[in-house]
Design a protein around this motif. Structure first.
Motif, PDB file in Angstrom:
ATOM      1  N   THR A  16       8.789  -6.313   4.086  1.00  0.00           N
ATOM      2  CA  THR A  16       8.255  -7.045   2.929  1.00  0.00           C
ATOM      3  C   THR A  16       7.482  -6.113   2.005  1.00  0.00           C
ATOM      4  N   VAL A  17       6.681  -5.217   2.593  1.00  0.00           N
ATOM      5  CA  VAL A  17       5.927  -4.245   1.792  1.00  0.00           C
ATOM      6  C   VAL A  17       6.886  -3.369   0.985  1.00  0.00           C
TER       7      VAL A  17
ATOM      8  N   VAL B  45       6.150  -1.143 -13.145  1.00  0.00           N
ATOM      9  CA  VAL B  45       4.737  -1.482 -12.992  1.00  0.00           C
ATOM     10  C   VAL B  45       4.092  -0.472 -12.040  1.00  0.00           C
ATOM     11  N   ASP B  46       2.983   0.105 -12.460  1.00  0.00           N
ATOM     12  CA  ASP B  46       2.307   1.149 -11.684  1.00  0.00           C
ATOM     13  C   ASP B  46       1.469   0.514 -10.573  1.00  0.00           C
ATOM     14  N   MET B  47       1.852   0.747  -9.330  1.00  0.00           N
ATOM     15  CA  MET B  47       1.160   0.153  -8.183  1.00  0.00           C
ATOM     16  C   MET B  47      -0.273   0.666  -8.039  1.00  0.00           C
ATOM     17  N   THR B  48      -0.578   1.813  -8.574  1.00  0.00           N
ATOM     18  CA  THR B  48      -1.947   2.349  -8.447  1.00  0.00           C
ATOM     19  C   THR B  48      -2.958   1.487  -9.209  1.00  0.00           C
ATOM     20  N   ASN B  49      -2.466   0.628 -10.095  1.00  0.00           N
ATOM     21  CA  ASN B  49      -3.358  -0.258 -10.850  1.00  0.00           C
ATOM     22  C   ASN B  49      -3.489  -1.638 -10.208  1.00  0.00           C
ATOM     23  N   LEU B  50      -2.903  -1.806  -9.027  1.00  0.00           N
ATOM     24  CA  LEU B  50      -3.027  -3.067  -8.310  1.00  0.00           C
ATOM     25  C   LEU B  50      -4.465  -3.208  -7.805  1.00  0.00           C
ATOM     26  N   CYS B  51      -5.163  -4.251  -8.247  1.00  0.00           N
ATOM     27  CA  CYS B  51      -6.578  -4.394  -7.896  1.00  0.00           C
ATOM     28  C   CYS B  51      -6.871  -5.627  -7.051  1.00  0.00           C
TER      29      CYS B  51
ATOM     30  N   ARG C 285      -4.945  -6.500  10.345  1.00  0.00           N
ATOM     31  CA  ARG C 285      -4.653  -5.112  10.728  1.00  0.00           C
ATOM     32  C   ARG C 285      -3.266  -4.643  10.297  1.00  0.00           C
ATOM     33  N   ASN C 286      -2.260  -5.480  10.549  1.00  0.00           N
ATOM     34  CA  ASN C 286      -0.887  -5.033  10.307  1.00  0.00           C
ATOM     35  C   ASN C 286      -0.112  -5.920   9.336  1.00  0.00           C
ATOM     36  N   GLY C 287      -0.795  -6.900   8.727  1.00  0.00           N
ATOM     37  CA  GLY C 287      -0.116  -7.765   7.775  1.00  0.00           C
ATOM     38  C   GLY C 287       0.250  -7.028   6.507  1.00  0.00           C
ATOM     39  N   VAL C 288       1.050  -7.681   5.663  1.00  0.00           N
ATOM     40  CA  VAL C 288       1.482  -7.077   4.401  1.00  0.00           C
ATOM     41  C   VAL C 288       0.278  -6.642   3.576  1.00  0.00           C
ATOM     42  N   GLN C 289      -0.720  -7.520   3.473  1.00  0.00           N
ATOM     43  CA  GLN C 289      -1.886  -7.178   2.648  1.00  0.00           C
ATOM     44  C   GLN C 289      -2.632  -5.971   3.193  1.00  0.00           C
ATOM     45  N   ALA C 290      -2.686  -5.824   4.527  1.00  0.00           N
ATOM     46  CA  ALA C 290      -3.395  -4.685   5.133  1.00  0.00           C
ATOM     47  C   ALA C 290      -2.656  -3.376   4.889  1.00  0.00           C
TER      48      ALA C 290
ATOM     49  N   TRP D 236      -3.095  -2.449   1.273  1.00  0.00           N
ATOM     50  CA  TRP D 236      -4.475  -2.036   1.011  1.00  0.00           C
ATOM     51  C   TRP D 236      -4.731  -0.599   1.473  1.00  0.00           C
ATOM     52  N   LYS D 237      -4.069  -0.195   2.565  1.00  0.00           N
ATOM     53  CA  LYS D 237      -4.229   1.185   3.052  1.00  0.00           C
ATOM     54  C   LYS D 237      -3.720   2.190   2.029  1.00  0.00           C
ATOM     55  N   ASP D 238      -2.629   1.835   1.338  1.00  0.00           N
ATOM     56  CA  ASP D 238      -2.060   2.741   0.333  1.00  0.00           C
ATOM     57  C   ASP D 238      -2.772   2.629  -1.016  1.00  0.00           C
ATOM     58  N   TYR D 239      -3.297   1.411  -1.304  1.00  0.00           N
ATOM     59  CA  TYR D 239      -3.948   1.170  -2.595  1.00  0.00           C
ATOM     60  C   TYR D 239      -5.291   0.478  -2.330  1.00  0.00           C
ATOM     61  N   PRO D 240      -6.347   1.241  -2.072  1.00  0.00           N
ATOM     62  CA  PRO D 240      -7.648   0.700  -1.635  1.00  0.00           C
ATOM     63  C   PRO D 240      -8.297  -0.280  -2.605  1.00  0.00           C
ATOM     64  N   LYS D 241      -7.896  -0.261  -3.886  1.00  0.00           N
ATOM     65  CA  LYS D 241      -8.476  -1.216  -4.844  1.00  0.00           C
ATOM     66  C   LYS D 241      -7.917  -2.620  -4.654  1.00  0.00           C
TER      67      LYS D 241
END
Length: 379
Positions: free
Chosen positions: A110-111, A123-129, A143-148, A151-156
Motif C-alpha cells: 500500500t505504501v 506531487v512532491d512527497m517531501t511536502n507531505l505534512c 509500528r508497522n502500519g502504512v502511516q508508520a 512517517w519514517k520516510d517523511y517525519p513531517k
C-alpha cells in the motif's frame, strides 16, 4: 463538463442546430457513442486532476487522505485524496485525485502504491505534512502500519485518525452489552422481515430502513424511527403472522420477532438508545464538516462528554422519564413491567439486585450503557 451540460440543456430547450446534428448527421460523427463518451469523460477527469495538482504544487504543503475498498470485481481500490490551503483564495480544500487498484494489500504494498501514484502525478512527497486514514490495522498500526512506514520516510507527515470514525468506534464499543446488541439485532431483523414479507402478505407499504453497521448517524435515525412507529411496527408483524400463510418462513420469523418486541426490556432499551445517540448524532455530523479545525472538534467532544457525565450523575431522574415513556408504550400492547426471575448463578441473563422494576432496568440497561459511552469517549 460544464460545456457538455450546457449542450444537454440547450438540446432540451430546443436548440435546433444541435437537434439537427444529433438526429440528422451521419452516425459516425454524432460523438455520442459510448466509446466517445468514455473518452470525453476520461479527458475531462484528466484535466480536473491536472488542475488540482497544479494548485497543490502552489500550496506546497499538503495532507494525504485515503482508504481502501473492494470493487465489484473484488479488486482492492485505494482512493487517494489531498487536503491543502488554496493560497489564491486562502481557503482549506480537499480534492479527490484518483482511484488506484491495489494488488499487494500488505503495508509495504500500500505504501508503494501511494508513493508511486503521487510521484506519477508530480506531487512532491517531501511536502507531505499530515496523514489521515481509516482505523484498519494495516493503515493505522503504530509500528508497522502504512502511516508508520510513511512517517519514517517523511517525519513531517504525522498521522491523524478521522475524529468522526473515532466517535463511531466509541459508540460501537459502547454497544457491546447484550441488551443493546440484541435490540439492534432485532431492529435489523424486523427490517429484513418487512422487506421479505410485506408484499407476499398483501400488506400496504410499511417498510423501515435498515442501518449501516459502520455509520452511527444512520443507526440513530433508524432507532428513532423504530421507536416513534413502534406500535405500527408491532401491529404490522401481527398482520404478517395472520396473512403470511403462503410463506411459512416469513410467518415463523415474524412470530419470533413479535415475541422479542413483546418485552419490557426491549422497549426500555429502544427508548434509551435514541436518548443517548441523539447527543452524539449532532457531534457526528459536526465532525464530518468539510472545514473543521482540531480545536473546535475537541471543544465539541468535551461538551458532549460533559452532557453524558451530567446524565450519569442524575441517572435516576433521567431514567425516570424514559421508564414512564416505556410504561406508556407497553400499556398499549399489554406488557407489564416486572423484575425477571433471578437465581443464585446466572450466566446468560442479568441478575442484579433491585427493589423495583424501575431500579432493575436502570441498573441493567441505562447505567451500563452510559458508563461504556463515557469510558470510550475519555479513552
Amino acid at each position: 463538463m460544464i460545456e457538455i451540460s450546457e449542450h444537454h440543456s440547450a438540446f432540451e430547450a430546443g436548440d435546433s442546430l444541435l437537434n439537427e446534428h444529433v438526429n440528422s448527421g451521419r452516425g459516425n460523427v454524432t460523438y455520442i457513442s459510448p466509446t466517445v463518451q468514455n473518452e470525453l469523460l476520461s479527458l475531462i477527469g484528466k484535466q480536473i486532476q491536472e488542475t488540482a495538482v497544479e494548485i497543490i504544487k502552489k500550496a506546497k504543503f499538503f495532507t494525504g487522505l485515503g482508504d481502501e475498498t473492494t470493487d465489484i470485481s473484488r479488486v482492492e481500490q485505494f482512493f487517494l485524496c489531498v487536503g491543502y490551503v488554496d493560497i489564491e483564495i486562502v481557503d482549506i480544500k480537499q480534492d479527490f485525485l484518483t482511484f488506484v487498484p491495489v494488488y499487494d494489500v500488505t503495508e509495504a504494498g500500500t505504501v508503494s502504491t501511494i508513493k508511486t501514484e503521487l510521484q506519477k502525478l508530480g506531487v512532491d512527497m517531501t511536502n507531505l505534512c499530515d496523514q489521515g486514514y481509516g482505523a484498519a490495522g494495516a493503515m493505522s498500526e503504530q509500528r508497522n502500519g502504512v502511516q508508520a512506514v510513511i512517517w519514517k520516510d517523511y517525519p513531517k507527515a504525522l498521522y491523524t485518525h478521522c475524529l468522526s470514525h473515532v466517535l463511531n468506534l466509541c459508540l460501537s464499543y459502547a454497544a457491546k452489552s447484550d441488551v443493546i446488541r440484541n435490540c439492534f439485532f432485532t431492529i435489523s431483523e424486523v427490517a429484513t422481515c418487512f422487506r421479505d414479507g410485506l408484499e407476499a402478505a398483501e400488506i400496504p407499504n410499511c417498510t423501515i430502513h435498515n442501518y449501516n453497521d459502520t455509520r452511527w448517524v444512520e443507526r440513530y435515525e433508524c432507532v428513532a424511527v423504530f421507536s416513534e412507529y413502534f406500535l405500527s411496527i408491532f401491529q404490522a408483524l401481527e398482520l404478517l403472522i395472520e396473512r403470511g400463510v403462503g410463506d411459512l418462513t416469513v410467518r415463523t420469523k415474524a412470530s419470533n420477532l413479535h415475541s422479542n418486541l413483546y418485552s419490557f426490556e426491549f422497549i426500555v432499551t429502544l427508548l434509551v438508545m435514541p436518548k443517548m445517540l441523539s447527543i452524539t448524532y449532532h457531534l457526528s455530523q459536526f465532525l464530518q464538516r468539510d472545514k473543521l479545525d482540531l480545536f473546535s472538534a475537541m471543544v465539541k467532544i468535551d461538551h458532549v462528554e460533559i452532557m453524558v457525565s451530567e446524565i450519569r450523575e442524575n441517572c435516576e431522574k433521567e431514567f425516570a422519564v424514559v421508564y414512564r415513556n416505556a410504561q406508556e408504550k407497553t400499556s398499549k400492547i399489554g406488557v407489564m413491567s416486572s423484575i425477571p426471575r433471578g437465581v443464585g448463578t446466572q450466566l446468560f441473563r442479568n441478575n442484579v439486585e433491585a427493589s423495583t422494576p424501575e431500579e432493575y432496568y436502570r441498573r441493567v440497561v441505562f447505567v451500563p450503557y452510559l458508563d461504556e459511552i463515557l469510558m470510550h469517549l475519555k479513552d
